[in-house]
Enzyme design. Structure first.
Site, PDB file in Angstrom:
ATOM      1  CB  CYS A  18       7.131  25.436  12.668  1.00 55.63           C
ATOM      2  SG  CYS A  18       6.150  26.149  11.367  1.00 55.63           S
TER       3      CYS A  18
ATOM      4  CB  CYS B 183       6.916  29.177  12.363  1.00 59.17           C
ATOM      5  SG  CYS B 183       5.432  28.019  12.339  1.00 59.17           S
ATOM      6  CG  ASP B 184      10.349  29.515  14.141  1.00 57.75           C
ATOM      7  OD1 ASP B 184       9.819  30.568  14.237  1.00 57.75           O
ATOM      8  OD2 ASP B 184      10.515  28.553  14.517  1.00 57.75           O
TER       9      ASP B 184
END
Ligand SMILES: Cc1cc2nc3c(=O)[nH]c(=O)nc-3n(C[C@H](O)[C@H](O)[C@H](O)COP(=O)(O)OP(=O)(O)OC[C@H]3O[C@@H](n4cnc5c(N)ncnc54)[C@H](O)[C@@H]3O)c2cc1C
Length: 310
Positions: free
Chosen positions: A133, A136-137
């Protein structure tokens, strides 16, 4: 046992849209979600193709959908996983990690999950440099060198998102061209900090505490080389979250996607499916929303029977 008219499994775009339409139709509606509400939409770095939003962060769009659903009065049980279904009787039984519920109709909107590439180091470094993701990261790798694996829309949007954060983005694709939308491909070509390795596969992800290197295999030349990277973003497609549906005897296609008709009906009466978990050919937020709406209105027809289709 708690009794509901409509239980929706999954609070992604499909489940939330179904929730809004279920509640607005006057159905006693419950959504059960194993994580936090929002689903995969929240993983999309930037959404530029959902009508009404020329550009919106996936997280923001997911939050708006969730708030809308709560505003019309749908309870969303978060962090509660549906573990089993008994769908054969008139009353459908939904078993979760917390309780057992009874419903007249059920909508399965459990989405899909990221596919793994199954190479050495992938599992070991998951969460320590290996990610599925970008949004997200990605921010953890500001100014670093990151690698994206894949050649479809997810890989392309993730590459573009990361190109604005990382110093350098290396894309590894096993084919000789992207199969992403042309607009995305053009955007990638215009990025000076993106380098693409065609006809190439990642054979191993290496590191110590965190990812440090990836081993690449050039399928054309047969050459193996190592590149230094701080993160590997795997974007090679998805597989349906249809285990509970299959366990309950619902028909799926050869890839495991739930078979539906144009009314979102599954092979079992009173059970509908919507979104990425189905065999609908397009997997987008807009299509998930549309399918969720149809599933909720068809559930209404099934439950209240003003226009029930036999
Ligand atoms: C990186 C990325 C970028 C994308 N970009 C775009 C874009 O720009 N535009 C676009 O239109 N689409 C985009 N998509 C696709 C889009 O996000 C999906 O098609 C859409 O969100 C699918 O919605 P859904 O409701 O079917 O599934 P999901 O959003 O995946 O929701 C399913 C939900 O069900 C829950 N669940 C699963 N199993 C259970 C269980 N047993 N019990 C309880 N809950 C369960 C999951 O936790 C999840 O929250 C992107 C996807 C990705 C991965």
């Amino acid at each position: 046992m708690e009794n509901w008219e409509l239980i929706i499994i999954g609070a992604g775009a499909a489940g939330l849209a179904a929730g809004i339409y279920g509640a607005r139709s006057g159905l006693k509606t419950l959504i059960i979600e194993e994580k936090m509400a929002g689903g995969t939409t929240a993983d999309a770095p930037i959404v530029e193709n959902y009508p009404g939003f020329a550009q919106v962060g996936g997280g923001e769009l997911a939050e708006k959908m969730t708030l809308h659903c709560k505003k019309v009065g749908v309870p969303i049980h978060e962090l509660e996983t549906v573990e089993g279904l008994d769908l054969e009787g008139d009353k459908k039984i939904v078993k979760t990690t917390r309780a057992t519920y009874e419903a007249t109709a059920v909508i399965i909107a459990t989405g899909s999950h990221y596919r793994e590439i199954d190479v050495k180091g992938e599992k070991e470094f998951r969460g320590r440099g290996v990610s599925y993701c970008g949004v997200c990261d990605g921010p953890f790798f500001k100014g670093k060198r990151v690698l994206v694996i894949g050649g479809g829309n997810s890989a392309a949007t993730t590459t573009l998102y990361l190109s604005g954060i990382a110093a350098e983005v290396v894309v590894v694709h096993r084919k000789h061209a992207f199969r992403a939308e042309e607009a995305l491909v053009k955007d990638i070509a215009s990025k000076k900090n993106v380098q693409v390795f065609w006809n190439t596969e990642v054979k191993e992800i290496k590191g110590e505490k965190l990812v440090t290197n990836a081993v690449l295999f050039d399928k054309k030349t047969g050459e193996t080389k190592e590149v230094a990277v701080d993160a590997v973003f795997v974007q090679v497609g998805e597989a349906p979250n249809s285990q509970i549906a299959r366990g309950a005897g619902i028909e799926v296609n050869e890839e495991g996607y739930i078979k539906i008709d144009i009314f979102q009906r599954t092979s079992i009466g009173g059970v509908y499916a919507a979104g990425d978990v189905t065999n609908h050919p397009v997997k987008q937020i807009g299509t998930a929303v549309g399918q969720g709406i149809t599933a909720a209105l068809e559930s209404y027809g099934y439950i209240r029977r003003p226009y029930y289709r036999s």
